[in-house]
Write a protein that holds these residues in place. Structure first.
Motif, PDB file in Angstrom:
ATOM      1  N   GLN A 141       3.039   7.293   7.143  1.00 38.79           N
ATOM      2  CA  GLN A 141       4.259   6.519   7.358  1.00 38.79           C
ATOM      3  C   GLN A 141       4.089   5.074   6.903  1.00 38.79           C
ATOM      4  OE1 GLN A 141       7.187   7.761   8.224  1.00 38.79           O
ATOM      5  NE2 GLN A 141       6.240   9.798   8.357  1.00 38.79           N
ATOM      6  N   PHE A 142       2.929   4.487   7.129  1.00 41.97           N
ATOM      7  CA  PHE A 142       2.675   3.121   6.662  1.00 41.97           C
ATOM      8  C   PHE A 142       2.770   3.054   5.139  1.00 41.97           C
ATOM      9  CE2 PHE A 142      -0.014   1.439  10.477  1.00 41.97           C
ATOM     10  CZ  PHE A 142       1.101   1.568  11.283  1.00 41.97           C
ATOM     11  N   GLU A 143       2.083   3.972   4.471  1.00 40.98           N
ATOM     12  CA  GLU A 143       2.079   3.942   3.006  1.00 40.98           C
ATOM     13  C   GLU A 143       3.469   4.229   2.452  1.00 40.98           C
ATOM     14  OE1 GLU A 143      -0.146   6.251  -0.719  1.00 40.98           O
ATOM     15  OE2 GLU A 143      -1.026   6.254   1.297  1.00 40.98           O
ATOM     16  N   ARG A 144       4.168   5.171   3.044  1.00 39.05           N
ATOM     17  CA  ARG A 144       5.513   5.516   2.578  1.00 39.05           C
ATOM     18  C   ARG A 144       6.458   4.326   2.720  1.00 39.05           C
ATOM     19  NH1 ARG A 144      10.333   8.110   4.170  1.00 39.05           N
ATOM     20  NH2 ARG A 144      10.997   9.740   2.711  1.00 39.05           N
ATOM     21  N   ARG A 145       6.324   3.574   3.813  1.00 41.35           N
ATOM     22  CA  ARG A 145       7.183   2.417   4.025  1.00 41.35           C
ATOM     23  C   ARG A 145       6.909   1.325   2.995  1.00 41.35           C
ATOM     24  NH1 ARG A 145      12.070   0.674   5.274  1.00 41.35           N
ATOM     25  NH2 ARG A 145      12.081  -1.359   6.349  1.00 41.35           N
ATOM     26  N   VAL A 146       5.654   1.077   2.687  1.00 38.70           N
ATOM     27  CA  VAL A 146       5.328   0.049   1.696  1.00 38.70           C
ATOM     28  C   VAL A 146       5.894   0.416   0.330  1.00 38.70           C
ATOM     29  CG1 VAL A 146       3.424  -1.085   0.486  1.00 38.70           C
ATOM     30  CG2 VAL A 146       3.269  -0.698   2.944  1.00 38.70           C
ATOM     31  N   LEU A 147       5.911   1.696  -0.002  1.00 36.64           N
ATOM     32  CA  LEU A 147       6.405   2.134  -1.305  1.00 36.64           C
ATOM     33  C   LEU A 147       7.923   2.094  -1.405  1.00 36.64           C
ATOM     34  CD1 LEU A 147       4.035   5.184  -1.949  1.00 36.64           C
ATOM     35  CD2 LEU A 147       3.959   2.958  -3.069  1.00 36.64           C
ATOM     36  N   PRO A 152      10.903  -4.942   3.495  1.00 36.32           N
ATOM     37  CA  PRO A 152      10.865  -6.410   3.384  1.00 36.32           C
ATOM     38  C   PRO A 152       9.456  -6.920   3.112  1.00 36.32           C
ATOM     39  CG  PRO A 152      11.124  -5.761   5.672  1.00 36.32           C
ATOM     40  CD  PRO A 152      11.237  -4.504   4.870  1.00 36.32           C
ATOM     41  N   GLU A 153       9.395  -8.157   2.661  1.00 33.36           N
ATOM     42  CA  GLU A 153       8.112  -8.743   2.275  1.00 33.36           C
ATOM     43  C   GLU A 153       7.152  -8.809   3.453  1.00 33.36           C
ATOM     44  OE1 GLU A 153       7.214 -12.525  -0.420  1.00 33.36           O
ATOM     45  OE2 GLU A 153       7.696 -13.098   1.645  1.00 33.36           O
ATOM     46  N   SER A 154       7.657  -9.119   4.647  1.00 29.63           N
ATOM     47  CA  SER A 154       6.774  -9.231   5.813  1.00 29.63           C
ATOM     48  C   SER A 154       6.103  -7.902   6.119  1.00 29.63           C
ATOM     49  CB  SER A 154       7.573  -9.708   7.019  1.00 29.63           C
ATOM     50  OG  SER A 154       8.627  -8.801   7.328  1.00 29.63           O
ATOM     51  N   GLN A 155       6.857  -6.804   6.036  1.00 27.51           N
ATOM     52  CA  GLN A 155       6.265  -5.499   6.317  1.00 27.51           C
ATOM     53  C   GLN A 155       5.312  -5.062   5.214  1.00 27.51           C
ATOM     54  OE1 GLN A 155       9.067  -2.458   7.405  1.00 27.51           O
ATOM     55  NE2 GLN A 155      10.056  -3.714   8.977  1.00 27.51           N
ATOM     56  N   ASP A 230       0.896 -11.991  -4.402  1.00 27.71           N
ATOM     57  CA  ASP A 230       0.958 -12.793  -5.627  1.00 27.71           C
ATOM     58  C   ASP A 230       2.195 -13.686  -5.623  1.00 27.71           C
ATOM     59  OD1 ASP A 230      -0.297 -12.738  -8.652  1.00 27.71           O
ATOM     60  OD2 ASP A 230       1.860 -13.102  -8.668  1.00 27.71           O
ATOM     61  N   GLN A 231       3.333 -13.135  -5.173  1.00 27.28           N
ATOM     62  CA  GLN A 231       4.561 -13.923  -5.116  1.00 27.28           C
ATOM     63  C   GLN A 231       4.425 -15.085  -4.140  1.00 27.28           C
ATOM     64  OE1 GLN A 231       7.509 -13.202  -7.026  1.00 27.28           O
ATOM     65  NE2 GLN A 231       5.962 -11.997  -8.083  1.00 27.28           N
ATOM     66  N   LEU A 252       9.427 -14.147   9.408  1.00 28.49           N
ATOM     67  CA  LEU A 252       9.384 -15.215   8.420  1.00 28.49           C
ATOM     68  C   LEU A 252       7.964 -15.740   8.315  1.00 28.49           C
ATOM     69  CD1 LEU A 252      12.641 -17.216   9.297  1.00 28.49           C
ATOM     70  CD2 LEU A 252      12.322 -15.496   7.496  1.00 28.49           C
ATOM     71  N   LEU A 253       7.532 -15.995   7.098  1.00 30.29           N
ATOM     72  CA  LEU A 253       6.177 -16.469   6.857  1.00 30.29           C
ATOM     73  C   LEU A 253       5.994 -17.874   7.403  1.00 30.29           C
ATOM     74  CD1 LEU A 253       3.520 -15.620   5.357  1.00 30.29           C
ATOM     75  CD2 LEU A 253       4.388 -16.896   3.399  1.00 30.29           C
TER      76      LEU A 253
END
Length: 523
Positions: A141-147, A152-155, A230-231, A252-253
């Motif tokens: 589930q973690f990998e699927r969400r990142v893909l 969002p950027e935070s996740q 990188d961003q 938020l970062l």
């Protein structure tokens, strides 16, 4: 905190007395602390400060305390631990011993007194609490969400950091001591260096298979995680960052960047274990409090232990960043510490994709295991054409050109070999790592051989097509002894030529290989 603690000791500390007339007091004090990890110093100094406050509240001088008074205070602290957040007996005594040694407090020379030492040698049978590994369902589930494109950027940053800890079997504190400039990324792996860890002040390398469990193309969770970092680094114009997971507040970062705390990371982990982005309820939502950040480190180690018949203990040791005293000299002069971990992860990934599923132990020993939620690992083949890295200088994956054939001034007939190698390299559509051709055993003496020597006995190596069985890994290929004996790179030395002083193996397989190669005369 350290300087304030020394000022409380005053003249009772020989360290303070000896540096009264020094011009470099700060440098000397920093050097005394530098031999310990910052988290260890924080824990010890905070414990000693708390102990001295307890002494003052009890009307006892902490500098001239007696062993009996110390034992009474330890009993009092144990009664208040559950409500006031006090430290345990073991932590308090260890912190006081360390402080007495560092500050050179002569009046604290009784910490090895029998009455004090008895607090460390209690015989009560207490089950040792261990962090359970995460279920495979959570990792998927973690990998699927990142893909996902909607992630969002935070996740991406937080979940990517959790996956990085899981695949590399790194502690949370070690991951927060990684320089991003040390990252080396290619389509097959991501490697880096932890500049300081819990077990060594010299740091340690780490690596992970970049394809993950779900990606078949160049678009992987590792690349998307690097792209998100990188961003951020490009946007903030940073030269380097010495931690992986930055702090977020309300998604938020936090700027300027600061490392995420343990408590905040644990909160995010237990929240994301529920997979809140899914419409269906998590099958393990009632177990989220059982997991901690250390569960990320032990996940792959637990899985590899369940595949002990296919993953050698040496590979599991390298995956967990453990050091073996038996191979200390060999590891000291080795530059391939990451290859064993990558090999361990490759075998695990292959078995998981074949349908093997690990068990999740609830307790130590033979208790009933928790039920692993059913999971189907999806496979995606997507090319990362729209993700380019600018801050990380590791995005160029252009393969090196094939070497041009060189003319032989002695007139040897070796041009055919050079031309055949050149044709094979240009005929391949995808760049592949260089592999060594299997040894060819022909009549007469041959120079194209590969030997493995162990305990003064030399074995002839042959190509091993079954990559699930761990034998010898050399120059990108797997080999096994012709006689069939099991061995690994940690117990042998590899030779590409035969020395008459070597003792050839006399078992049937190796003996036949030596005879056909012309390096052993038959009866």
């Amino acid at each position: 905190m350290w300087r304030d603690l020394l000022s409380r000791f005053g003249q009772a500390s020989q360290l303070v007395v000896s540096m009264q007339h020094s011009m470099h007091v700060d440098a000397h004090l920093d050097r005394v602390l530098d031999q310990f990890a910052p988290s260890t110093i924080w824990k010890y100094v905070a414990t000693v400060r708390q102990f001295m406050s307890t002494c003052n509240d009890s009307g006892i001088d902490p500098v001239s305390i007696t062993p009996v008074q110390l034992a009474d205070l330890l009993m009092t602290a144990s009664l208040a631990k559950s409500t006031d957040g006090g430290s345990s007996h073991q932590t308090t005594i260890k912190a006081l011993r360390r402080c007495a040694k560092m500050a050179q407090i002569t009046t604290w020379d009784f910490f090895y007194d029998p009455i004090v030492d008895s607090f460390l040698k209690q015989k009560r049978l207490i089950d040792r609490k261990e962090a359970p590994p995460l279920p495979l369902w959570t990792i998927v589930q973690f990998e699927r969400r990142v893909l996902m494109s909607s992630c969002p950027e935070s996740q991406v940053i937080i979940l990517g950091s959790f996956l990085l800890m899981c695949w590399t079997s790194m502690r949370f504190a070690d991951m927060q001591r990684v320089s991003l400039k040390s990252f080396v990324y290619d389509p097959h792996s991501l490697r880096g260096t932890c500049w300081r860890s819990k077990t060594t002040v010299r740091g340690q390398p780490f690596g992970l298979v970049s394809s993950g469990l779900m990606s078949e193309g160049s678009f992987t969770w590792v690349l998307k995680f690097l792209w998100a970092m990188d961003q951020i680094l490009t946007r903030l114009h940073l030269d380097d960052l010495d931690f992986v997971l930055p702090a977020f507040r309300d998604d938020l970062l936090v700027v300027p960047l600061e490392p995420m705390s343990y408590a905040s990371a644990l909160q995010h982990l237990r929240k994301f274990i529920h997979a809140p982005w899914r419409t269906l309820d998590s099958p393990i939502k009632h177990l989220s409090l059982n997991y901690s950040l250390h569960s990320l480190k032990v996940t792959f180690l637990s899985w590899s232990n369940q595949l002990a018949e296919k993953i050698l203990p040496e590979l599991r040791m390298l995956q967990g960043h453990h050091r073996s005293s038996a191979h200390q000299s060999m590891r000291l002069y080795s530059r391939d510490d990451v290859l064993g971990a990558l090999r361990c992860q490759t075998i695990l990934r292959k078995e998981l994709l074949r349908g093997w599923r690990p068990m999740i132990p609830l307790h130590r020993g033979g208790q009933l295991p928790m039920v692993e939620p059913a999971v189907q690992i999806e496979r995606f083949r997507k090319q990362a054409d729209d993700l380019s890295l600018t801050w990380f200088a590791c995005q160029d994956h252009t393969p090196l050109p094939a070497p041009e054939p060189q003319s032989n001034e002695l007139g040897d007939s070796s041009d055919s070999y050079a031309s055949s190698d050149s044709e094979s390299s240009t005929a391949s559509a995808d760049p592949a790592p260089p592999t060594r051709a299997p040894p060819q055993h022909t009549a007469g003496a041959s120079d194209e051989i590969l030997l493995a020597c162990r305990r003064q006995k030399c074995h002839m190596l042959i190509a091993c097509p079954d990559t699930t069985i761990e034998f010898v890994w050399y120059a990108g290929s797997h080999y096994k002894p012709a006689c069939g004996v099991r061995m690994s790179n940690f117990s042998v030395t590899i030779h590409e030529s035969y020395d008459p002083q070597m003792l050839p193996c006399q078992h049937a397989g190796c003996k036949k290989a030596f005879l056909t190669s012309g390096h052993l005369q038959g009866p």
